[in-house]
Design a protein around this motif. Sequence first.
Motif, PDB file in Angstrom:
ATOM      1  N   GLU A 138      -1.344  -6.542   9.006  1.00 24.35           N
ATOM      2  CA  GLU A 138      -2.775  -6.839   9.134  1.00 24.35           C
ATOM      3  C   GLU A 138      -3.037  -7.738  10.337  1.00 24.35           C
ATOM      4  O   GLU A 138      -3.956  -7.483  11.139  1.00 24.35           O
TER       5      GLU A 138
ATOM      6  N   GLU B 167       1.961  -6.215   3.546  1.00 23.50           N
ATOM      7  CA  GLU B 167       1.149  -5.749   4.669  1.00 23.50           C
ATOM      8  C   GLU B 167       0.532  -6.879   5.484  1.00 23.50           C
ATOM      9  O   GLU B 167      -0.097  -6.616   6.519  1.00 23.50           O
TER      10      GLU B 167
ATOM     11  N   GLY C  35      -9.868  -6.268  -2.532  1.00 24.24           N
ATOM     12  CA  GLY C  35      -8.725  -5.553  -3.091  1.00 24.24           C
ATOM     13  C   GLY C  35      -9.033  -4.787  -4.359  1.00 24.24           C
ATOM     14  O   GLY C  35     -10.119  -4.861  -4.929  1.00 24.24           O
TER      15      GLY C  35
ATOM     16  N   ALA D 126       0.821  -1.206   0.000  1.00 21.95           N
ATOM     17  CA  ALA D 126       0.000   0.000   0.000  1.00 21.95           C
ATOM     18  C   ALA D 126       0.856   1.256   0.000  1.00 21.95           C
ATOM     19  O   ALA D 126       0.566   2.222  -0.712  1.00 21.95           O
TER      20      ALA D 126
ATOM     21  N   TYR E  21      -3.585  -0.769   5.161  1.00 24.12           N
ATOM     22  CA  TYR E  21      -3.547  -0.749   3.693  1.00 24.12           C
ATOM     23  C   TYR E  21      -3.710   0.642   3.097  1.00 24.12           C
ATOM     24  O   TYR E  21      -3.785   0.784   1.877  1.00 24.12           O
TER      25      TYR E  21
END
Length: 528
Positions: A382, A378, A494, A256, A317
Amino acid sequence: MFNRNRCLRRVAAIASISSLLAGCGVLSSDTPEDEGPIVLGTTSAPSTLDPAASWDSSWELFRNIYQTLLSYPTGASTPQPDAAETCGFSDASNQVYRCELREGLKFSNGDALDAQAVKYSFDRIRKINVNGGPAGLLGSLERVQAPNDREVIFHLNKPDSTFPFVLATPAMSIVSPQAYPENSLRKGSDVVGSGPYTLDSYSDGKEAVLVRNGSYKGFAERRNDAVTVRYFQDSVTMVKALRDEKIDVTYRGLAAGDVVELQSKTSKDEEIQLVEGTGTDINYLVFNPKDPWADKKAVRQAIAQVVDRAAIAHKVYKDTVDPLYSMVPKGLTGHTTGFFDDYGDPDVAKARKILTEAGIDQRVPLTFWYTSDRYGSETAGEFKELERQLEASGLFTISLKSRPWKTYVEGYQKGEYPVFGRGWFPDFPDAENFIAPFVGEQNALGTPYSAPKITGDLLPRSRRESDRANVEKEFEEAQRILVDDARLLPLWQGRQYVAASRDISGAERALDPSTIMMLWELHRKTAW
């Protein structure tokens, strides 16, 4: 008057794929310029080279080196013949599907690709029957016939209007009976296929070198002669390679932060294009019924009540993904917001009440597993955010563990993980493909999920309907069951990003409806 300089200055611009097609032509050209292989970077390395073992993003490579009866020509949203010349249901009940092969098909080693090879490939998938493998896609297949060299007939045990979509998945890649053992997976790093490219060399987790297959017969119009795919462990290293001109394109795994930085149009990114497309990939948690805590419905529902998806999308993100409240993503017929409708905003008091009413008055101990190298940089962040949220509620004690993808797959197929993260890139763009793969005794997760109403009624009913717009009610009901069970917890949906050097064209044409990259569409721009 066309202003060339004005158009070239639009580098690092983010736009929808459709608007790029209508724009200055940064990503469009009809004549490739041969300046060596296109080099693509990704963080999504294959877990296997054998189609009989894979129901994951190994398909990215398979699409380009193997061939399927049906596939997706550029711009198509429904499967069209590829190794086949014609295909279609030959009965009114959608239970007999017939294909006729193109003439003169051959594998890369010279073996004939005939109807017997097609039958062998399908029979082999079901005989080997890898746990969590592609046999789960063939639940409606009863038997395959090959009455002559070019004719293949699939007999289904029930009506299934989605069967052509299944045939178009790279899991149904056709292999040579002489090169692939009948009862076991093929070992080694060489491939015998009939796709647009041959696999010239392969280094596990590092590089795949693809060169044009001279004997290929299919719809793909190759706009380059060779593509090298390099596999990276993280986005930072991959983007640095793009900036250093060591690779030409990146796909899958852009972090991201890197996306945001490329969007900012800094001077160091002036030679990079960033293309954004709508994505249907999803990320979710799986609860393993073999674990005594994860098996408790109240525990799963309490976690669903605490998890803050919006915080994950924003903090981890950087808003390059969207919170998801249904296993069926936005943009597909049948999408709902069931988890938000039932649970609303995160609420610790409601979660505590759920646990208390179930007689649970202690902190629930759970281990969450994730893969360290599959879904982008990520992923670790997460899961740390999930740990923070659940621990902060005072209701859970969370431990985090991770493994590289290859060993991670083996672990969840053996049922080792109490709770684990998965991503899903669709096999085909239909709500069916966001429900059917995850339910039943044999599924893509390797974790049995008995859902008889879904598997025995709703899915069979929906498969009788050829017009997919008419099955919305069935999918909405299926999702209500998934929400109530909370065996699967959707987290986010996504978006698709492709970063490419300024001289690369074709990225806007290179993604099929399952967001698999058709490498043959990439090419270098001609001189102005």
